[in-house]
Design a protein around this motif. Structure first.
Motif, PDB file in Angstrom:
ATOM      1  N   LEU A 198       0.811  -1.213   0.000  1.00 18.05           N
ATOM      2  CA  LEU A 198       0.000   0.000   0.000  1.00 18.05           C
ATOM      3  C   LEU A 198       0.848   1.268   0.000  1.00 18.05           C
ATOM      4  O   LEU A 198       0.385   2.340  -0.401  1.00 18.05           O
ATOM      5  CB  LEU A 198      -0.940  -0.003   1.208  1.00 18.05           C
ATOM      6  CG  LEU A 198      -2.126  -0.977   1.117  1.00 18.05           C
ATOM      7  CD1 LEU A 198      -2.756  -1.194   2.483  1.00 18.05           C
ATOM      8  CD2 LEU A 198      -3.166  -0.469   0.121  1.00 18.05           C
ATOM      9  N   GLU A 199       2.094   1.163   0.445  1.00 17.55           N
ATOM     10  CA  GLU A 199       2.992   2.311   0.423  1.00 17.55           C
ATOM     11  C   GLU A 199       3.188   2.819  -1.007  1.00 17.55           C
ATOM     12  O   GLU A 199       3.440   4.012  -1.228  1.00 17.55           O
ATOM     13  CB  GLU A 199       4.357   1.930   1.023  1.00 17.55           C
ATOM     14  CG  GLU A 199       4.329   1.579   2.496  1.00 17.55           C
ATOM     15  CD  GLU A 199       4.236   2.817   3.388  1.00 17.55           C
ATOM     16  OE1 GLU A 199       4.298   3.942   2.849  1.00 17.55           O
ATOM     17  OE2 GLU A 199       4.103   2.647   4.611  1.00 17.55           O
ATOM     18  N   ASP A 200       3.077   1.917  -1.995  1.00 21.06           N
ATOM     19  CA  ASP A 200       3.268   2.295  -3.398  1.00 21.06           C
ATOM     20  C   ASP A 200       1.963   2.601  -4.113  1.00 21.06           C
ATOM     21  O   ASP A 200       1.956   2.836  -5.331  1.00 21.06           O
ATOM     22  CB  ASP A 200       3.998   1.178  -4.153  1.00 21.06           C
ATOM     23  CG  ASP A 200       5.393   0.917  -3.600  1.00 21.06           C
ATOM     24  OD1 ASP A 200       6.032   1.886  -3.150  1.00 21.06           O
ATOM     25  OD2 ASP A 200       5.820  -0.257  -3.598  1.00 21.06           O
ATOM     26  N   LEU A 201       0.859   2.593  -3.369  1.00 20.27           N
ATOM     27  CA  LEU A 201      -0.446   2.801  -3.992  1.00 20.27           C
ATOM     28  C   LEU A 201      -0.733   4.298  -4.112  1.00 20.27           C
ATOM     29  O   LEU A 201      -0.723   5.013  -3.111  1.00 20.27           O
ATOM     30  CB  LEU A 201      -1.535   2.126  -3.161  1.00 20.27           C
ATOM     31  CG  LEU A 201      -2.915   2.016  -3.799  1.00 20.27           C
ATOM     32  CD1 LEU A 201      -2.863   1.084  -4.997  1.00 20.27           C
ATOM     33  CD2 LEU A 201      -3.918   1.491  -2.778  1.00 20.27           C
ATOM     34  N   PRO A 202      -0.992   4.793  -5.318  1.00 17.61           N
ATOM     35  CA  PRO A 202      -1.290   6.224  -5.481  1.00 17.61           C
ATOM     36  C   PRO A 202      -2.509   6.632  -4.644  1.00 17.61           C
ATOM     37  O   PRO A 202      -3.552   5.990  -4.675  1.00 17.61           O
ATOM     38  CB  PRO A 202      -1.590   6.356  -6.979  1.00 17.61           C
ATOM     39  CG  PRO A 202      -0.919   5.175  -7.614  1.00 17.61           C
ATOM     40  CD  PRO A 202      -0.997   4.081  -6.604  1.00 17.61           C
ATOM     41  N   GLY A 203      -2.367   7.682  -3.868  1.00 20.83           N
ATOM     42  CA  GLY A 203      -3.486   8.205  -3.083  1.00 20.83           C
ATOM     43  C   GLY A 203      -3.759   7.477  -1.790  1.00 20.83           C
ATOM     44  O   GLY A 203      -4.738   7.796  -1.096  1.00 20.83           O
ATOM     45  N   ALA A 204      -2.912   6.511  -1.405  1.00 22.25           N
ATOM     46  CA  ALA A 204      -3.181   5.754  -0.180  1.00 22.25           C
ATOM     47  C   ALA A 204      -2.617   6.415   1.068  1.00 22.25           C
ATOM     48  O   ALA A 204      -2.947   6.001   2.182  1.00 22.25           O
ATOM     49  CB  ALA A 204      -2.608   4.335  -0.313  1.00 22.25           C
ATOM     50  N   ALA A 205      -1.784   7.431   0.897  1.00 21.48           N
ATOM     51  CA  ALA A 205      -1.095   8.032   2.049  1.00 21.48           C
ATOM     52  C   ALA A 205      -2.052   8.512   3.143  1.00 21.48           C
ATOM     53  O   ALA A 205      -1.814   8.249   4.341  1.00 21.48           O
ATOM     54  CB  ALA A 205      -0.195   9.174   1.582  1.00 21.48           C
ATOM     55  N   PRO A 206      -3.152   9.215   2.845  1.00 21.67           N
ATOM     56  CA  PRO A 206      -4.040   9.667   3.918  1.00 21.67           C
ATOM     57  C   PRO A 206      -4.646   8.506   4.717  1.00 21.67           C
ATOM     58  O   PRO A 206      -4.693   8.560   5.948  1.00 21.67           O
ATOM     59  CB  PRO A 206      -5.123  10.452   3.178  1.00 21.67           C
ATOM     60  CG  PRO A 206      -4.480  10.886   1.909  1.00 21.67           C
ATOM     61  CD  PRO A 206      -3.571   9.762   1.531  1.00 21.67           C
ATOM     62  N   ALA A 207      -5.113   7.480   4.025  1.00 21.78           N
ATOM     63  CA  ALA A 207      -5.708   6.339   4.724  1.00 21.78           C
ATOM     64  C   ALA A 207      -4.662   5.571   5.526  1.00 21.78           C
ATOM     65  O   ALA A 207      -4.943   5.079   6.626  1.00 21.78           O
ATOM     66  CB  ALA A 207      -6.395   5.402   3.730  1.00 21.78           C
ATOM     67  N   LEU A 208      -3.450   5.464   5.000  1.00 21.37           N
ATOM     68  CA  LEU A 208      -2.364   4.819   5.743  1.00 21.37           C
ATOM     69  C   LEU A 208      -2.051   5.587   7.018  1.00 21.37           C
ATOM     70  O   LEU A 208      -1.877   4.991   8.096  1.00 21.37           O
ATOM     71  CB  LEU A 208      -1.112   4.732   4.870  1.00 21.37           C
ATOM     72  CG  LEU A 208      -0.990   3.520   3.940  1.00 21.37           C
ATOM     73  CD1 LEU A 208       0.177   3.713   2.978  1.00 21.37           C
ATOM     74  CD2 LEU A 208      -0.819   2.230   4.736  1.00 21.37           C
ATOM     75  N   ALA A 209      -1.998   6.909   6.912  1.00 22.87           N
ATOM     76  CA  ALA A 209      -1.729   7.724   8.094  1.00 22.87           C
ATOM     77  C   ALA A 209      -2.855   7.575   9.115  1.00 22.87           C
ATOM     78  O   ALA A 209      -2.603   7.502  10.332  1.00 22.87           O
ATOM     79  CB  ALA A 209      -1.562   9.185   7.685  1.00 22.87           C
ATOM     80  N   ALA A 210      -4.086   7.529   8.642  1.00 23.18           N
ATOM     81  CA  ALA A 210      -5.220   7.359   9.546  1.00 23.18           C
ATOM     82  C   ALA A 210      -5.158   6.005  10.256  1.00 23.18           C
ATOM     83  O   ALA A 210      -5.444   5.903  11.456  1.00 23.18           O
ATOM     84  CB  ALA A 210      -6.535   7.486   8.774  1.00 23.18           C
ATOM     85  N   ALA A 211      -4.770   4.958   9.516  1.00 23.82           N
ATOM     86  CA  ALA A 211      -4.660   3.632  10.115  1.00 23.82           C
ATOM     87  C   ALA A 211      -3.589   3.608  11.190  1.00 23.82           C
ATOM     88  O   ALA A 211      -3.773   3.034  12.275  1.00 23.82           O
ATOM     89  CB  ALA A 211      -4.354   2.596   9.038  1.00 23.82           C
TER      90      ALA A 211
END
Length: 424
Positions: free
Chosen positions: A332-345
């Motif tokens: 998911l680190e390489d998934l475009p646009g996943a940064a906000p959801a990763l930070a929330a998790a």
């Protein structure tokens, strides 16, 4: 110490001490008392009131039943309490898990879902294999699913599709290995094709890897390579996970020689329960709330105040991090646009740790993926169900090779002892 009552033949009244009964049964003394509490053995106080004694014939009969039920059938009574089923499919050990002895995470990262399924079913890889379904099977399933109301959930649609596909297959009762494998290779793509697409132009998308076809049923966005890899890997990681509740239901159905469609339908019925299969959707909603409020603290506080456990955290089979979550978070680190959801998790994990230190599990990783991909909360349940269908087939195949109807535990009656008077 053994005693016998006067006036009764010794051969029919031989009594055993707790230790002797335990030795004969091959269990611990504590398990002997568990048998008594469950009504499987009767006990009598020893003369002088020291300890209990047991009828030798009754103990021997129970030992014979235990040997008959466990020896050679793959079913044992673990610690005298929990049903355990011997299986060659999945091993979970030391915060790792293995498919037929191969590290499941390594396999999922190197091979697609269909190849992983083939490995689980046969112990052989089929590089480049792709599951396709005949149009007549898909048409029947689509008509049945299309008749459902709009509010029908993923498990509703998949279960109806499985039943419709079964009705269209006159040879479904052939339980030979080749026949069941043929059913599996048709049923899984049929389930995916029967789901309504997000965009009408994807109605007949039926080519390419299964993950590509499933994407069109979950998101209206164009699929990029990184997103498709996450989805394909998630399917492979979720194929099987030991004897979960849905898998046990499948094995019970297969033990009764239900055909593969019916066995899968039994598993789909179980995952509709809120305690199995729904956690990914709940974690999805939590992440949306955190993103909406800009902080995890008020969201977690409200969940704790309501007495609810935080979805996506902790797993009873892993003391450390869920290996499936670890693998998906890396992708998911390489998934475009996943940064906000990763930070929330990450904030959800850190905030909850102030109350209870728990690691993220695969449901939280799935939630990051579904939120980042513009999918509905129900998408995680769909991914789980489609993935696990392959595992259910593997367990059904294994169960078809066992003694029929062995999944038949004895009821421990706890009602009033008969005879009771007839009700007025």
């Amino acid at each position: 110490m053994r005693d016998q009552e006067p006036g009764r033949p010794a051969a029919t009244e031989q009594r055993l001490t707790t230790r002797e009964a335990a030795e004969l049964l091959g269990v611990k003394p504590e398990t002997v008392y568990a048998y008594v509490s469950r009504g499987q053995l009767d006990s009598r106080r020893a003369p002088g009131g020291r300890g209990s004694t047991f009828d030798a014939q009754e103990v021997r009969a129970l030992a014979r039943r235990n040997r008959r039920d466990s020896g050679g059938t793959g079913t044992t009574q673990a610690s005298g309490q929990e049903l355990a089923v011997r299986t060659r499919i999945t091993l979970i050990e030391k915060d790792r898990y293995y498919y037929r002895g191969v590290d499941a995470v390594d396999l999922a990262l190197r091979h697609g879902y269909e190849e992983t399924a083939e490995w689980l079913w046969t112990g052989r890889l089929r590089p480049g294999v792709s599951f396709t379904a005949p149009e007549e099977s898909v048409a029947v399933a689509r008509r049945a699913v299309g008749a459902l109301p709009e509010h029908a959930g993923p498990a509703d649609r998949l279960r109806v599709a499985a039943i419709a596909a079964a009705a269209a297959d006159p040879l479904r009762f052939d339980l030979s290995e080749d026949a069941v494998l043929g059913t599996a290779r048709v049923l899984i793509p049929t389930l995916v094709a029967a789901l309504p697409p997000v965009l009408p132009e994807h109605e007949h998308a039926g080519r390419g890897p299964l993950a590509h076809r499933l994407w069109t049923r979950l998101s209206g966005r164009a699929a990029d390579e990184a997103s498709l890899r996450v989805l394909d890997t998630a399917l492979s990681l979720l194929v099987d996970h030991d004897l979960a509740a849905s898998t046990l239901a499948v094995r019970v159905a297969a033990s009764a020689r239900a055909h593969a469609y019916a066995a899968v339908s039994a598993g789909l019925g179980v995952i509709e329960g809120p305690l199995h299969g729904a956690a990914g959707g709940l974690a999805h909603r939590i992440l949306l709330e955190v993103l909406d409020q800009g902080s995890a603290a008020p969201v977690i506080a409200e969940e704790l105040r309501a007495g609810r456990r935080i979805p996506g955290l902790g797993h009873r089979l892993y003391s450390g991090e869920d290996p499936r979550a670890r693998a998906l978070f890396t992708l998911l680190e390489d998934l475009p646009g996943a940064a906000p959801a990763l930070a929330a998790a990450r904030e959800v994990v850190a905030t909850t740790a102030r109350h209870t230190p728990l690691h993220a599990n695969v449901d939280l990783a799935l939630a990051v993926f579904t939120v980042s991909s513009g999918m509905p909360a129900s998408a995680a349940e769909t991914i789980f169900a489609v993935a696990r269908t392959a595992g259910w087939i593997a367990h059904a195949l294994e169960e078809y090779g066992e003694r029929p109807l062995r999944m038949r535990p004895s009821g421990l009656y706890s009602g009033p002892r008969p005879p009771q008077p007839l009700p007025e």
